[in-house]
Design a protein around this motif. Structure first.
Motif, short mmCIF file in Angstrom:
data_model
loop_
_atom_site.label_atom_id
_atom_site.label_comp_id
_atom_site.label_asym_id
_atom_site.label_seq_id
_atom_site.Cartn_x
_atom_site.Cartn_y
_atom_site.Cartn_z
N ASP A 11 39.25 42.20 39.76
CA ASP A 11 40.09 43.16 40.76
C ASP A 11 41.40 42.43 40.76
O ASP A 11 41.63 41.47 41.30
N GLU A 136 39.80 50.98 41.95
CA GLU A 136 39.25 50.40 43.15
C GLU A 136 38.25 50.89 43.95
O GLU A 136 37.01 50.27 43.90
N ASP A 154 40.21 52.19 50.66
CA ASP A 154 40.35 50.73 50.29
C ASP A 154 41.83 50.42 50.96
O ASP A 154 42.72 50.95 50.02
MG MG Z 1 42.74 45.82 46.22
#
Ligand code: MG
Ligand code: ATP
Length: 335
Positions: A11, A136, A154
């Motif tokens: 990520d 994500e 998110d």
């Molecule tokens: Mg992020």
């Protein structure tokens, strides 16, 4: 004989980045790179490049780069070099050299466009054999086993990414991105503090830490005492109302975007989606945020809003889970 393969989930965040590996390693590092400013600094620091907390601790002796931040030109050479050094260091924490090959699922900030993703590929080449890039929210939903029907919100640093998930890879129409997130809250808090306390000297890092300690929305005002420098003089003040007001500024935008994502979904799915709104990312740690968003959404029907556990590492963990079940054809070979 089968080659010994390492799977990784990465990520890349505007504020911090996480890698999780099938060998059980996980590491989160602030997405900051420091290069010593001059030979004196180089000599004093004893290294050519610093990462994360190490770079921040030595920020006065370094030129700092935040290579994933919004507004950073992705084709700027110094920035690209910083990005490459950062990603290389991140992957090295997973000991890839102990394996014959590395397959990775990567999430990068949504403001990084397609052409910039080719930079991403160039950055990963030589370290990773094959990659798959996903968003994500999708990685989060996969990690939570909530692929069947959910809306993932998110709330990161640079952006809030909102996607509806219904059993398949989301398309562009299924996702929306807004810039109301951690950074915009920090900027709001700076301006509220400077308005109330004329001459207050605050940096972005200072207010971010205060926000992370005290953040909340809704309810009664909570006392938040902080030490402020006002024209060089120490002053202890209560910023409780300002912290709440700053966090509140993001709420209407997030709520409006969730509503838009619901409204444009297949009507048969809308009740399922309304009933499973998942908050993730660092912004989901704001006290009271799930209740606050549920309240504002109640006018569109029965809603259920909840915060996932471990919101900081959830994206990378989901990406790792995805990497291990995807058939090889889903990957793009990059070497
Ligand atoms: Mg992020
Ligand atoms: N307890 C907290 N309360 C409020 N905000 C928090 C808290 N803890 C962390 N944050 C904020 O969450 C943000 C970081 O979250 P996250 O790691 O999900 O972002 P990122 O992935 O780096 O950013 P992006 O997804 O936008 O690229 C920062 O703005 C940070 O200040």
């Amino acid at each position: 004989m089968m080659a010994d393969r390492l799977y990784i989930g990465i990520d890349l965040g505007t504020f911090q980045s996480t890698i999780s590996s099938s060998a059980g390693k996980s590491e989160t590092i602030e997405t900051v790179v420091g290069k010593p400013k001059d030979p004196v600094a180089r000599n004093f620091l004893g290294r050519d490049v610093l990462f994360g907390a190490d770079a921040l601790k030595n920020k006065l002796a370094c030129n700092l780069f935040r290579p994933m931040a919004a507004g950073v030109a992705q084709d700027d050479e110094a920035n690209l070099a910083a990005a490459k050094a950062f990603v290389t260091n991140l992957i090295e924490t997973a000991d890839p050299e102990e394996f014959d090959e590395v397959y990775g699922v990567i999430c990068s900030p949504s403001h990084i466009s397609f052409t910039d993703k080719s930079n991403l590929v160039a950055t990963l080449r030589g370290q990773v054999n094959a990659i798959m890039v996903v968003s994500e929210p999708f990685a989060t939903a996969f990690g939570l086993e909530e692929i069947g029907g959910s809306i993932v919100v998110d709330i990161g640093a640079g952006t809030t990414d909102i996607a509806r998930i219904y059993g398949t890879f989301p398309t562009e129409e299924d996702e929306m991105t807004i810039e109301h997130a951690g950074d915009s809250i920090d900027n709001e808090l700076i301006s509220l503090i400077c308005k109330k306390y004329t001459g207050a000297q605050v940096t972005k890092d200072m207010v971010r830490k205060w926000k992370e300690e005290f953040s909340y929305v809704g309810g009664e005002v909570v006392e938040c005492m902080v030490e402020l420098s006002v024209e060089g003089k120490k002053q202890v003040v209560d910023i409780g109302d300002l912290v709440r007001d700053a966090c509140e500024t993001a709420m209407p935008h997030i709520v409006a975007t969730i509503k838009a994502i619901v409204a444009s979904a297949d009507p048969e799915y809308q009740p399922v989606l309304r009933n499973n709104v998942i908050l993730s990312g660092g912004g989901s740690l704001i006290q009271g945020v799930a209740d606050r968003i549920a309240d504002e959404l109640s006018d569109i029907g029965d809603v259920n809003v909840w915060c996932c556990e471990d919101p900081i590492t959830k994206v990378a963990d989901g990406a790792l889970a995805l990497s291990q079940v995807m058939p090889d054809e889903q990957y793009t070979s990059i070497n």
